[in-house]
Design a protein around this motif. Sequence first.
Motif, PDB file in Angstrom:
ATOM      1  N   GLU A  22      10.383  -8.526  -4.278  1.00 18.18           N
ATOM      2  CA  GLU A  22       9.432  -9.474  -3.707  1.00 18.18           C
ATOM      3  C   GLU A  22      10.189 -10.439  -2.800  1.00 18.18           C
ATOM      4  O   GLU A  22      11.288 -10.882  -3.126  1.00 18.18           O
ATOM      5  N   GLY A  23       9.599 -10.742  -1.652  1.00 15.93           N
ATOM      6  CA  GLY A  23      10.221 -11.649  -0.702  1.00 15.93           C
ATOM      7  C   GLY A  23      11.210 -10.980   0.234  1.00 15.93           C
ATOM      8  O   GLY A  23      11.837 -11.644   1.053  1.00 15.93           O
ATOM      9  N   MET A  24      11.351  -9.665   0.114  1.00 15.20           N
ATOM     10  CA  MET A  24      12.258  -8.903   0.973  1.00 15.20           C
ATOM     11  C   MET A  24      11.456  -7.814   1.691  1.00 15.20           C
ATOM     12  O   MET A  24      10.349  -7.479   1.272  1.00 15.20           O
ATOM     13  N   ALA A  49       1.022   5.488   4.953  1.00 19.51           N
ATOM     14  CA  ALA A  49      -0.359   5.383   5.426  1.00 19.51           C
ATOM     15  C   ALA A  49      -1.346   5.931   4.398  1.00 19.51           C
ATOM     16  O   ALA A  49      -2.526   5.586   4.421  1.00 19.51           O
ATOM     17  N   HIS A  50      -0.852   6.761   3.484  1.00 15.60           N
ATOM     18  CA  HIS A  50      -1.704   7.366   2.456  1.00 15.60           C
ATOM     19  C   HIS A  50      -1.268   6.982   1.044  1.00 15.60           C
ATOM     20  O   HIS A  50      -1.645   7.644   0.077  1.00 15.60           O
ATOM     21  N   ALA A  51      -0.510   5.921   0.927  1.00 19.68           N
ATOM     22  CA  ALA A  51       0.054   5.535  -0.376  1.00 19.68           C
ATOM     23  C   ALA A  51      -1.014   5.257  -1.419  1.00 19.68           C
ATOM     24  O   ALA A  51      -0.797   5.507  -2.606  1.00 19.68           O
ATOM     25  N   GLU A  52      -2.171   4.776  -0.998  1.00 20.96           N
ATOM     26  CA  GLU A  52      -3.227   4.472  -1.966  1.00 20.96           C
ATOM     27  C   GLU A  52      -3.697   5.724  -2.712  1.00 20.96           C
ATOM     28  O   GLU A  52      -4.261   5.634  -3.800  1.00 20.96           O
ATOM     29  N   ASP A  53      -3.426   6.902  -2.158  1.00 19.47           N
ATOM     30  CA  ASP A  53      -3.768   8.151  -2.846  1.00 19.47           C
ATOM     31  C   ASP A  53      -2.892   8.374  -4.079  1.00 19.47           C
ATOM     32  O   ASP A  53      -3.221   9.192  -4.935  1.00 19.47           O
ATOM     33  N   TYR A  54      -1.771   7.668  -4.147  1.00 19.35           N
ATOM     34  CA  TYR A  54      -0.792   7.869  -5.221  1.00 19.35           C
ATOM     35  C   TYR A  54      -0.737   6.715  -6.216  1.00 19.35           C
ATOM     36  O   TYR A  54      -0.136   6.832  -7.272  1.00 19.35           O
ATOM     37  N   GLY A  55      -1.289   5.586  -5.855  1.00 18.09           N
ATOM     38  CA  GLY A  55      -1.231   4.427  -6.743  1.00 18.09           C
ATOM     39  C   GLY A  55      -1.074   3.149  -5.958  1.00 18.09           C
ATOM     40  O   GLY A  55      -1.323   3.100  -4.755  1.00 18.09           O
ATOM     41  N   ASP A  56      -0.620   2.118  -6.633  1.00 18.36           N
ATOM     42  CA  ASP A  56      -0.478   0.793  -6.030  1.00 18.36           C
ATOM     43  C   ASP A  56       0.999   0.510  -5.775  1.00 18.36           C
ATOM     44  O   ASP A  56       1.772   0.337  -6.721  1.00 18.36           O
ATOM     45  N   TYR A  57       1.375   0.485  -4.508  1.00 17.41           N
ATOM     46  CA  TYR A  57       2.771   0.274  -4.116  1.00 17.41           C
ATOM     47  C   TYR A  57       2.839  -0.873  -3.112  1.00 17.41           C
ATOM     48  O   TYR A  57       1.909  -1.079  -2.332  1.00 17.41           O
ATOM     49  N   PRO A  58       3.961  -1.619  -3.080  1.00 18.86           N
ATOM     50  CA  PRO A  58       4.088  -2.753  -2.158  1.00 18.86           C
ATOM     51  C   PRO A  58       4.477  -2.315  -0.742  1.00 18.86           C
ATOM     52  O   PRO A  58       5.515  -2.705  -0.204  1.00 18.86           O
ATOM     53  N   PRO A  71       0.711  -1.996  13.009  1.00 24.23           N
ATOM     54  CA  PRO A  71      -0.466  -2.338  13.820  1.00 24.23           C
ATOM     55  C   PRO A  71      -1.748  -2.079  13.025  1.00 24.23           C
ATOM     56  O   PRO A  71      -1.780  -1.217  12.147  1.00 24.23           O
ATOM     57  N   ASN A  72      -2.756  -2.835  13.307  1.00 28.85           N
ATOM     58  CA  ASN A  72      -4.076  -2.671  12.675  1.00 28.85           C
ATOM     59  C   ASN A  72      -4.079  -2.926  11.175  1.00 28.85           C
ATOM     60  O   ASN A  72      -4.890  -2.363  10.448  1.00 28.85           O
ATOM     61  N   TRP A  73      -3.147  -3.754  10.702  1.00 31.39           N
ATOM     62  CA  TRP A  73      -3.119  -4.128   9.288  1.00 31.39           C
ATOM     63  C   TRP A  73      -2.853  -5.630   9.189  1.00 31.39           C
ATOM     64  O   TRP A  73      -1.763  -6.069   8.835  1.00 31.39           O
ATOM     65  N   PRO A  74      -3.861  -6.459   9.494  1.00 32.64           N
ATOM     66  CA  PRO A  74      -3.656  -7.913   9.506  1.00 32.64           C
ATOM     67  C   PRO A  74      -3.277  -8.487   8.139  1.00 32.64           C
ATOM     68  O   PRO A  74      -2.614  -9.519   8.065  1.00 32.64           O
ATOM     69  N   GLU A  75      -3.640  -7.811   7.060  1.00 29.60           N
ATOM     70  CA  GLU A  75      -3.308  -8.300   5.726  1.00 29.60           C
ATOM     71  C   GLU A  75      -1.807  -8.273   5.458  1.00 29.60           C
ATOM     72  O   GLU A  75      -1.318  -9.023   4.616  1.00 29.60           O
ATOM     73  N   GLN A  76      -1.072  -7.431   6.160  1.00 33.19           N
ATOM     74  CA  GLN A  76       0.364  -7.317   5.919  1.00 33.19           C
ATOM     75  C   GLN A  76       1.056  -8.659   6.110  1.00 33.19           C
ATOM     76  O   GLN A  76       1.857  -9.068   5.277  1.00 33.19           O
ATOM     77  N   ARG A  77       0.738  -9.327   7.179  1.00 38.81           N
ATOM     78  CA  ARG A  77       1.377 -10.627   7.440  1.00 38.81           C
ATOM     79  C   ARG A  77       1.046 -11.621   6.327  1.00 38.81           C
ATOM     80  O   ARG A  77       1.932 -12.313   5.815  1.00 38.81           O
ATOM     81  N   PHE A  78      -0.207 -11.681   5.936  1.00 44.00           N
ATOM     82  CA  PHE A  78      -0.620 -12.580   4.863  1.00 44.00           C
ATOM     83  C   PHE A  78       0.157 -12.293   3.577  1.00 44.00           C
ATOM     84  O   PHE A  78       0.665 -13.205   2.923  1.00 44.00           O
ATOM     85  N   LEU A  79       0.243 -11.018   3.203  1.00 47.44           N
ATOM     86  CA  LEU A  79       0.945 -10.639   1.971  1.00 47.44           C
ATOM     87  C   LEU A  79       2.422 -11.011   2.024  1.00 47.44           C
ATOM     88  O   LEU A  79       2.985 -11.513   1.041  1.00 47.44           O
ATOM     89  N   LEU A  80       3.060 -10.786   3.172  1.00 48.65           N
ATOM     90  CA  LEU A  80       4.478 -11.123   3.309  1.00 48.65           C
ATOM     91  C   LEU A  80       4.702 -12.630   3.287  1.00 48.65           C
ATOM     92  O   LEU A  80       5.620 -13.120   2.629  1.00 48.65           O
ATOM     93  N   ALA A  96      16.788 -11.295   9.449  1.00 50.39           N
ATOM     94  CA  ALA A  96      18.122 -11.847   9.202  1.00 50.39           C
ATOM     95  C   ALA A  96      18.416 -12.061   7.714  1.00 50.39           C
ATOM     96  O   ALA A  96      19.487 -11.694   7.236  1.00 50.39           O
ATOM     97  N   ASP A  97      17.494 -12.653   6.999  1.00 48.90           N
ATOM     98  CA  ASP A  97      17.745 -12.969   5.595  1.00 48.90           C
ATOM     99  C   ASP A  97      16.877 -12.187   4.625  1.00 48.90           C
ATOM    100  O   ASP A  97      16.980 -12.385   3.411  1.00 48.90           O
ATOM    101  N   THR A  98      16.024 -11.312   5.132  1.00 43.36           N
ATOM    102  CA  THR A  98      15.071 -10.655   4.243  1.00 43.36           C
ATOM    103  C   THR A  98      15.192  -9.130   4.203  1.00 43.36           C
ATOM    104  O   THR A  98      14.437  -8.481   3.506  1.00 43.36           O
TER     105      THR A  98
END
Length: 103
Positions: A22-24, A49-58, A71-80, A96-98
């Motif tokens: 988390e945080g990286m 792109a199909h990870a949800e077919d296998y489970g919940d991954y970060p 691209p086309n995934w605005p939630e990514q920025r929020f989650l990070l 640099a640090d992550t």
Amino acid sequence: MARNLSNDLAYEILSVVEEIPEGMVTTYGTIARLIGHPRNARLVGRVLAHAEDYGDYPCHRVVNHEGRLAPNWPEQRFLLEREGVPMKDDTHVDLADTLWDGR
């Protein structure tokens, strides 16, 4: 999921994604290298792109080699940002640090 992509390979990719702290963040290319397919960063992207077919991954913790968000995934920025990952600008994380390299 792509027709010729084995479930074993998908789970191998996703097992690396599961290890990103988390945080990286890491890159598609780093994951490809860690699974022994250093020239297959795009394959990693296809699996994610199909990870949800296998489970919940970060998967939100994976960016391209320049730190660009998917691209086309605005939630990514929020989650990070919620995990404290600093942004360089609207579409790039500050690697640099992550940047996590699997060690």
